[in-house]
Design a protein around this motif. Structure first.
Motif, PDB file in Angstrom:
ATOM      1  N   SER A   1     -87.240 -40.710 -23.938  1.00 35.39           N
ATOM      2  CA  SER A   1     -86.485 -39.731 -23.160  1.00 35.39           C
ATOM      3  C   SER A   1     -85.385 -40.439 -22.399  1.00 35.39           C
ATOM      4  N   SER A   2     -84.498 -39.646 -21.831  1.00 41.99           N
ATOM      5  CA  SER A   2     -83.432 -40.185 -20.999  1.00 41.99           C
ATOM      6  C   SER A   2     -83.079 -39.157 -19.937  1.00 41.99           C
ATOM      7  N   ASN A   3     -82.888 -39.632 -18.717  1.00 38.81           N
ATOM      8  CA  ASN A   3     -82.513 -38.768 -17.590  1.00 38.81           C
ATOM      9  C   ASN A   3     -83.595 -37.747 -17.241  1.00 38.81           C
ATOM     10  N   PHE A   4     -84.861 -38.093 -17.489  1.00 32.73           N
ATOM     11  CA  PHE A   4     -85.976 -37.239 -17.115  1.00 32.73           C
ATOM     12  C   PHE A   4     -86.412 -37.554 -15.690  1.00 32.73           C
ATOM     13  N   ALA A   5     -86.876 -36.553 -14.984  1.00 32.55           N
ATOM     14  CA  ALA A   5     -87.541 -36.764 -13.709  1.00 32.55           C
ATOM     15  C   ALA A   5     -88.998 -37.154 -13.973  1.00 32.55           C
ATOM     16  N   GLY A   6     -89.677 -37.642 -12.930  1.00 35.03           N
ATOM     17  CA  GLY A   6     -91.078 -37.999 -13.090  1.00 35.03           C
ATOM     18  C   GLY A   6     -91.916 -36.823 -13.557  1.00 35.03           C
TER      19      GLY A   6
ATOM     20  N   GLU B   1     -90.197 -41.534  -8.043  1.00 32.15           N
ATOM     21  CA  GLU B   1     -91.033 -40.736  -8.940  1.00 32.15           C
ATOM     22  C   GLU B   1     -91.042 -41.243 -10.381  1.00 32.15           C
ATOM     23  N   VAL B   2     -89.861 -41.596 -10.907  1.00 31.03           N
ATOM     24  CA  VAL B   2     -89.759 -41.920 -12.333  1.00 31.03           C
ATOM     25  C   VAL B   2     -90.517 -43.199 -12.675  1.00 31.03           C
ATOM     26  N   LEU B   3     -90.281 -44.272 -11.926  1.00 36.55           N
ATOM     27  CA  LEU B   3     -90.977 -45.528 -12.216  1.00 36.55           C
ATOM     28  C   LEU B   3     -92.500 -45.396 -12.103  1.00 36.55           C
TER      29      LEU B   3
ATOM     30  N   ASP C   1     -82.868 -56.295  -0.658  1.00 33.83           N
ATOM     31  CA  ASP C   1     -83.438 -55.058  -0.116  1.00 33.83           C
ATOM     32  C   ASP C   1     -82.725 -54.631   1.165  1.00 33.83           C
ATOM     33  N   GLU C   2     -82.283 -55.588   1.944  1.00 32.96           N
ATOM     34  CA  GLU C   2     -81.531 -55.263   3.157  1.00 32.96           C
ATOM     35  C   GLU C   2     -80.167 -54.676   2.819  1.00 32.96           C
ATOM     36  N   LEU C   3     -79.516 -55.252   1.821  1.00 29.84           N
ATOM     37  CA  LEU C   3     -78.202 -54.758   1.423  1.00 29.84           C
ATOM     38  C   LEU C   3     -78.288 -53.409   0.717  1.00 29.84           C
ATOM     39  N   PHE C   4     -79.325 -53.251  -0.087  1.00 29.90           N
ATOM     40  CA  PHE C   4     -79.490 -52.033  -0.895  1.00 29.90           C
ATOM     41  C   PHE C   4     -80.890 -51.487  -0.647  1.00 29.90           C
ATOM     42  N   PRO C   5     -81.102 -50.761   0.450  1.00 29.44           N
ATOM     43  CA  PRO C   5     -82.457 -50.328   0.824  1.00 29.44           C
ATOM     44  C   PRO C   5     -83.075 -49.399  -0.222  1.00 29.44           C
ATOM     45  N   ALA C   6     -84.389 -49.495  -0.343  1.00 25.39           N
ATOM     46  CA  ALA C   6     -85.122 -48.581  -1.221  1.00 25.39           C
ATOM     47  C   ALA C   6     -85.036 -47.171  -0.675  1.00 25.39           C
ATOM     48  N   PRO C   7     -85.060 -46.157  -1.537  1.00 25.82           N
ATOM     49  CA  PRO C   7     -84.925 -44.774  -1.087  1.00 25.82           C
ATOM     50  C   PRO C   7     -86.222 -44.227  -0.512  1.00 25.82           C
ATOM     51  N   GLY C   8     -86.123 -43.068   0.078  1.00 24.54           N
ATOM     52  CA  GLY C   8     -87.315 -42.371   0.545  1.00 24.54           C
ATOM     53  C   GLY C   8     -87.539 -42.492   2.028  1.00 24.54           C
ATOM     54  N   PRO C   9     -88.246 -41.531   2.602  1.00 25.19           N
ATOM     55  CA  PRO C   9     -88.482 -41.515   4.048  1.00 25.19           C
ATOM     56  C   PRO C   9     -89.339 -42.659   4.547  1.00 25.19           C
ATOM     57  N   ASN C  10     -90.165 -43.230   3.675  1.00 26.17           N
ATOM     58  CA  ASN C  10     -91.039 -44.328   4.086  1.00 26.17           C
ATOM     59  C   ASN C  10     -90.659 -45.643   3.413  1.00 26.17           C
ATOM     60  N   GLY C  11     -89.379 -45.812   3.141  1.00 21.69           N
ATOM     61  CA  GLY C  11     -88.915 -47.088   2.619  1.00 21.69           C
ATOM     62  C   GLY C  11     -89.289 -47.318   1.178  1.00 21.69           C
ATOM     63  N   ALA C  12     -89.845 -48.472   0.904  1.00 19.86           N
ATOM     64  CA  ALA C  12     -90.057 -48.902  -0.472  1.00 19.86           C
ATOM     65  C   ALA C  12     -91.337 -48.371  -1.097  1.00 19.86           C
ATOM     66  N   GLN C  13     -91.912 -47.310  -0.576  1.00 21.34           N
ATOM     67  CA  GLN C  13     -93.141 -46.754  -1.138  1.00 21.34           C
ATOM     68  C   GLN C  13     -92.835 -45.797  -2.284  1.00 21.34           C
ATOM     69  N   PRO C  14     -93.574 -45.888  -3.390  1.00 21.57           N
ATOM     70  CA  PRO C  14     -93.410 -44.909  -4.461  1.00 21.57           C
ATOM     71  C   PRO C  14     -94.111 -43.605  -4.106  1.00 21.57           C
ATOM     72  N   ALA C  15     -93.855 -42.569  -4.914  1.00 20.17           N
ATOM     73  CA  ALA C  15     -94.566 -41.311  -4.707  1.00 20.17           C
ATOM     74  C   ALA C  15     -96.033 -41.505  -5.075  1.00 20.17           C
ATOM     75  N   PRO C  16     -96.975 -40.821  -4.407  1.00 21.94           N
ATOM     76  CA  PRO C  16     -96.744 -39.873  -3.306  1.00 21.94           C
ATOM     77  C   PRO C  16     -96.666 -40.531  -1.937  1.00 21.94           C
ATOM     78  N   GLU C  17     -96.893 -41.854  -1.860  1.00 23.54           N
ATOM     79  CA  GLU C  17     -96.884 -42.511  -0.566  1.00 23.54           C
ATOM     80  C   GLU C  17     -95.527 -42.414   0.128  1.00 23.54           C
ATOM     81  N   ALA C  18     -94.455 -42.223  -0.659  1.00 24.44           N
ATOM     82  CA  ALA C  18     -93.132 -42.093  -0.050  1.00 24.44           C
ATOM     83  C   ALA C  18     -93.029 -40.858   0.828  1.00 24.44           C
ATOM     84  N   TYR C  19     -93.884 -39.854   0.568  1.00 25.73           N
ATOM     85  CA  TYR C  19     -93.804 -38.610   1.293  1.00 25.73           C
ATOM     86  C   TYR C  19     -94.976 -38.408   2.243  1.00 25.73           C
ATOM     87  N   ALA C  20     -96.081 -39.052   1.959  1.00 25.34           N
ATOM     88  CA  ALA C  20     -97.277 -38.860   2.792  1.00 25.34           C
ATOM     89  C   ALA C  20     -98.099 -40.128   2.770  1.00 25.34           C
ATOM     90  N   TRP C  21     -98.774 -40.427   3.880  1.00 19.07           N
ATOM     91  CA  TRP C  21     -99.566 -41.662   3.950  1.00 19.07           C
ATOM     92  C   TRP C  21    -100.880 -41.495   3.184  1.00 19.07           C
TER      93      TRP C  21
END
Length: 330
Positions: free
Chosen positions: A155-160, A195-197, A310-330
């Motif tokens: 696939s290409s350009n798919f969401a998670g 999400e994708v990774l 990582d400082e120059l190009f920060p990871a996305p998400g409200p909780n930094g470098a955490q993947p989903a679902p940890e990026a949204y909830a602990w």
């Protein structure tokens, strides 16, 4: 050259992927053939293309260039893991685009004809199809596989979420399903880490980043401007992004200089260090660009350099470098 398996499959591919989108529109056929030959000399065996590449609707010019190169013999096809894509419009009539069973059949036959081969190693959906059910898609794909025309699907350009839908549908049919996902991924654009990774790693899909230099912004654009060699990379969206993130790019190029590395190779090497990445797509327009990119496979990072990036190009998400679902909830 280093090699790895494409996702959970047994297919061995080079860690740099030769992108061919420039073949035809930007790079002459003669130069394209020379680049492909040099890629093989370097051990690059993974080539990526698409039926719509070439800018002239319905012509598949890039696939034709590759097909004529294959036809010149000397084991070129046998040494190549060939990936192409379908989805985009190849004509003005209905069913000449997207992922209906009818278009899947027509598109595959068209690519095989232009590429002058009887099978595709990897057939990729260029975009998610929101109006065709995966049951229909997998049924059409299974026919291609049974006929020996396609070995693997991606696939290409798919969401998670799309990856999960596709794989669960394939599992219900007792099929291997997808083995790869081709996504926009680079230091500037890290959204796939949310999400994708994680989805790709869960289902055993190899991730193939496209635009690893973010339109040239990570390829030493400021240095090239000083050398009057950045005309292609400094226009359009790249110019606006450069103006907005100039301080970051200056710091990045200084880091590369301090490390004694080309900025482009630093960006490629960073992707090669990401868990789940098979290899980034490089799109050289010249032999010099292709030759230079080989250094990226050799670069190793220490923790300090990774932290600086990582400082120059920060990871996305409200909780930094955490993947989903940890990026949204602990």
């Amino acid at each position: 050259m280093e090699y790895t398996n494409l996702g959970r499959s047994g297919l061995s591919v080079s860690r740099l992927v030769l992108g061919t989108m420039n073949f035809g529109p930007e790079t002459s056929e003669e130069d394209s053939r020379t680049i492909m030959d040099r890629a093989h000399e370097h051990g690059i065996n993974f080539f990526d293309t698409a039926n719509v590449y070439g800018r002239t609707k319905g012509e598949g010019i890039t696939e034709q260039i590759i097909g004529r190169w294959f036809a010149s013999g000397d084991g070129r096809r046998e040494r190549t893991v060939l990936a192409t894509k379908l989805y985009g419009s190849m004509g003005d009539w209905p069913n000449e685009n997207r992922l209906s069973a009818l278009n899947i059949r027509r598109a595959a036959e068209g690519s095989l004809r232009r590429l002058q081969t009887d099978y595709l190693d990897l057939y990729q959906m260029h975009h998610i199809e929101r109006s065709t059910p995966f049951d229909e898609i997998w049924e059409a794909f299974s026919v291609l596989r049974q006929q020996g025309k396609v070995l693997y699907f991606g696939s290409s350009n798919f969401a998670g979420w799309h990856l999960a839908q596709a794989q669960e549908s394939a599992l219900r049919r007792h099929m291997l399903g997808l083995v790869s996902e081709q996504s926009l991924y680079n230091l500037f654009s890290r959204w796939v880490e949310l999400e994708v990774l994680p989805a790709a790693r869960h289902y055993g899909l190899g991730v193939i980043p496209w635009s690893p230099l973010h339109g040239g912004l990570l390829g030493g654009i400021l240095r090239k401007q000083r050398e009057n060699d950045a005309a292609r990379s400094a226009g359009g969206p790249a110019a606006a992004a450069l103006a907005e993130r100039r301080d970051t790019i200056e710091a990045y190029e200084k880091l590369a200089a301090d490390l004694g590395e080309d900025p482009a190779n630093l960006a490629l090497a960073w992707l090669l260090h990401q868990d789940g990445v098979t290899g980034p797509i490089i799109g050289p327009r010249t032999l010099a660009q292709l030759d230079n990119s080989l250094r990226s496979v050799e670069i190793k990072f220490d923790e300090k350099t990774l932290a600086t990036l990582d400082e120059l190009f920060p990871a996305p998400g409200p909780n930094g470098a955490q993947p989903a679902p940890e990026a949204y909830a602990w």
